[in-house]
Design a protein around this motif. Structure first.
Motif, PDB file in Angstrom:
ATOM      1  N   GLY A  14     -48.994  -0.011  39.052  1.00 19.09           N
ATOM      2  CA  GLY A  14     -49.174  -1.463  37.022  1.00 19.09           C
ATOM      3  C   GLY A  14     -48.316  -2.108  37.430  1.00 19.09           C
ATOM      4  N   LYS A  15     -48.325  -2.414  36.583  1.00 25.20           N
ATOM      5  CA  LYS A  15     -48.017  -4.447  36.370  1.00 25.20           C
ATOM      6  C   LYS A  15     -46.334  -3.848  36.338  1.00 25.20           C
ATOM      7  CE  LYS A  15     -51.633  -7.160  34.976  1.00 25.20           C
ATOM      8  NZ  LYS A  15     -51.880  -8.042  33.761  1.00 25.20           N
ATOM      9  N   PRO A  16     -45.550  -4.695  37.187  1.00 24.78           N
ATOM     10  CA  PRO A  16     -44.753  -5.036  36.304  1.00 24.78           C
ATOM     11  C   PRO A  16     -43.772  -5.173  35.525  1.00 24.78           C
ATOM     12  CG  PRO A  16     -44.282  -6.784  38.374  1.00 24.78           C
ATOM     13  CD  PRO A  16     -45.591  -5.907  37.929  1.00 24.78           C
ATOM     14  N   LEU A  17     -42.731  -4.307  34.367  1.00 25.21           N
ATOM     15  CA  LEU A  17     -42.319  -4.509  33.236  1.00 25.21           C
ATOM     16  C   LEU A  17     -40.792  -4.504  33.742  1.00 25.21           C
ATOM     17  CD1 LEU A  17     -43.850  -1.374  31.097  1.00 25.21           C
ATOM     18  CD2 LEU A  17     -44.119  -4.208  31.293  1.00 25.21           C
ATOM     19  N   THR A  39     -31.950 -19.318  39.429  1.00 28.64           N
ATOM     20  CA  THR A  39     -33.426 -19.338  37.796  1.00 28.64           C
ATOM     21  C   THR A  39     -34.218 -18.000  38.044  1.00 28.64           C
ATOM     22  OG1 THR A  39     -34.435 -20.671  39.567  1.00 28.64           O
ATOM     23  CG2 THR A  39     -33.879 -21.551  38.180  1.00 28.64           C
ATOM     24  N   GLY A  40     -33.922 -17.288  39.556  1.00 27.07           N
ATOM     25  CA  GLY A  40     -34.620 -15.648  39.333  1.00 27.07           C
ATOM     26  C   GLY A  40     -33.783 -14.495  39.324  1.00 27.07           C
ATOM     27  N   ARG A  41     -33.876 -13.361  39.556  1.00 26.72           N
ATOM     28  CA  ARG A  41     -33.618 -12.080  39.490  1.00 26.72           C
ATOM     29  C   ARG A  41     -33.568 -11.408  39.960  1.00 26.72           C
ATOM     30  NH1 ARG A  41     -30.982 -11.381  34.381  1.00 26.72           N
ATOM     31  NH2 ARG A  41     -29.949  -9.350  35.393  1.00 26.72           N
ATOM     32  N   GLU A  42     -32.673 -10.757  40.870  1.00 30.06           N
ATOM     33  CA  GLU A  42     -33.493  -9.395  41.744  1.00 30.06           C
ATOM     34  C   GLU A  42     -33.134  -8.221  41.550  1.00 30.06           C
ATOM     35  OE1 GLU A  42     -33.799  -9.299  45.555  1.00 30.06           O
ATOM     36  OE2 GLU A  42     -32.337 -11.374  46.038  1.00 30.06           O
ATOM     37  N   ALA A  79     -34.162  -1.431  28.522  1.00 28.00           N
ATOM     38  CA  ALA A  79     -32.523  -0.961  28.407  1.00 28.00           C
ATOM     39  C   ALA A  79     -31.830  -1.461  29.851  1.00 28.00           C
ATOM     40  CB  ALA A  79     -32.355   0.590  28.483  1.00 28.00           C
ATOM     41  N   GLY A  80     -33.062  -1.430  30.895  1.00 27.56           N
ATOM     42  CA  GLY A  80     -32.187  -1.309  31.680  1.00 27.56           C
ATOM     43  C   GLY A  80     -32.523  -3.470  32.805  1.00 27.56           C
ATOM     44  N   ARG A  81     -32.862  -4.125  31.806  1.00 24.77           N
ATOM     45  CA  ARG A  81     -33.353  -5.907  32.435  1.00 24.77           C
ATOM     46  C   ARG A  81     -31.505  -6.058  32.843  1.00 24.77           C
ATOM     47  NH1 ARG A  81     -36.014  -7.018  28.133  1.00 24.77           N
ATOM     48  NH2 ARG A  81     -37.738  -6.556  28.988  1.00 24.77           N
ATOM     49  N   PRO A  82     -30.381  -5.781  31.730  1.00 25.96           N
ATOM     50  CA  PRO A  82     -29.211  -6.512  32.092  1.00 25.96           C
ATOM     51  C   PRO A  82     -28.577  -6.547  34.026  1.00 25.96           C
ATOM     52  CG  PRO A  82     -29.486  -5.989  29.982  1.00 25.96           C
ATOM     53  CD  PRO A  82     -30.709  -5.096  30.343  1.00 25.96           C
ATOM     54  N   ALA A  87     -39.679  -1.305  35.452  1.00 26.14           N
ATOM     55  CA  ALA A  87     -40.499   0.178  35.606  1.00 26.14           C
ATOM     56  C   ALA A  87     -42.046  -0.292  36.178  1.00 26.14           C
ATOM     57  CB  ALA A  87     -39.940   0.079  34.511  1.00 26.14           C
ATOM     58  N   HIS A  88     -42.336   0.487  36.722  1.00 27.17           N
ATOM     59  CA  HIS A  88     -44.281   0.473  37.031  1.00 27.17           C
ATOM     60  C   HIS A  88     -44.783   1.577  36.273  1.00 27.17           C
ATOM     61  CE1 HIS A  88     -44.328  -3.278  39.253  1.00 27.17           C
ATOM     62  NE2 HIS A  88     -42.765  -2.416  39.954  1.00 27.17           N
TER      63      HIS A  88
END
Length: 272
Positions: A14-17, A39-42, A79-82, A87-88
């Motif tokens: 599914g689309k990444p969250l 400007t991106g995030r790994e 919760a894990g964004r920082p 998530a998929h």
């Protein structure tokens, strides 16, 4: 009697969250140069959600199954964004487990390969519900898997392995948490306890929580279950340290560490 042939189709992610945004590819996530700033995030970790299903069925699953785990996927992504988590939700080829074919487990393995292709060498937490929890436990031997969260897992007494119970050797080296409602009438909590007991003998990093008076969907204590899932995922993938109840469950010998009650209000003061 020969099994019905599976229609030619592919599993899908599914689309990444979360961190990955809309593109969800390694190229889209590289740090970009511009005025000397990134400007991106790994992506540094992935939660792979495996929906529930039935014992048999070769038709494409109903979208309802994937939608049912989306709130959990969103919660984990937030919760894990920082930390750089994405998530998929896995979309299976078919709706059923289908005996020794174990189609959802195979689809989970394909999804893990796809995660490695997209994001490289990042740790993965497999998160499954019902039949999806069984698929997560089966696929845990994949090199990318760091941890497994099995919610209300469907674990038949003897499985479809020539009368033998589901294997546990693939869990060695993984952080494993099972969660089950004591009033679950769809998947037997006693069977998940027996599975956890066998797993604990070969993998000390196994624990199990019981949600007293809750059923299969764990709706009665939804907030606590979501908080427990996020705590386990963050602790296993990013070494942030588990909350005290999870630490105690992992450290306690059976049966205490495999029948840990999920306290009302869990999550209100995590890591305090």
């Amino acid at each position: 009697m020969a099994q019905q042939a599976l229609p030619v189709r592919e599993a899908r992610l599914g689309k990444p969250l979360g961190t990955a945004g809309k593109e969800g590819t390694r190229e889209a996530l590289r740090w970009r140069s511009g005025n000397g700033r990134g400007t991106g995030r790994e992506v540094s970790g992935v939660a792979l959600l495996l929906p529930g299903g039935g014992p048999t069925g070769v038709r494409r699953p109903s979208p309802v199954a994937a939608l049912a785990v989306r709130p959990l996927a969103v919660r984990l992504a937030k919760a894990g964004r920082p930390e750089g988590l994405t998530a998929h939700v896995v979309r299976y080829r078919c709706s059923g487990w289908n005996g020794p074919d174990a189609h959802p487990a195979r689809d989970a393995t394909w999804a893990l390969d796809e995660v490695v292709r997209r994001y490289g060498d990042v740790p993965v937490c497999l998160v499954g519900t019902g039949m999806g929890a069984r698929a997560a436990l089966h696929a845990a031997g994949h090199p990318a898997v760091n941890s497994v969260l099995a919610l209300a897992p469907w674990l038949p007494d003897t499985g479809e392995n020539d009368g033998r119970p589901d294997p546990v050797k693939q869990l060695v080296g993984r952080q494993v948490l099972l969660v089950h409602g004591t009033n679950d009438e769809r998947t037997d909590p006693d069977l998940s306890y027996r599975y956890a007991e066998r797993a604990k003998k070969i993998n000390r990093d196994t624990c199990r929580f019981e949600v007293h008076s809750d059923g299969h969907s764990l709706h009665q204590h939804r907030a606590e279950v979501l908080a427990l899932a996020a705590d386990f995922m963050l602790g296993s993938l990013f070494a942030r340290g588990y909350s005290r109840p999870v630490k105690d469950a992992l450290a306690a010998p059976p049966p205490l560490g495999l029948r840990m009650p999920l306290a009302a209000g869990f999550g209100a003061s995590l890591r305090h």
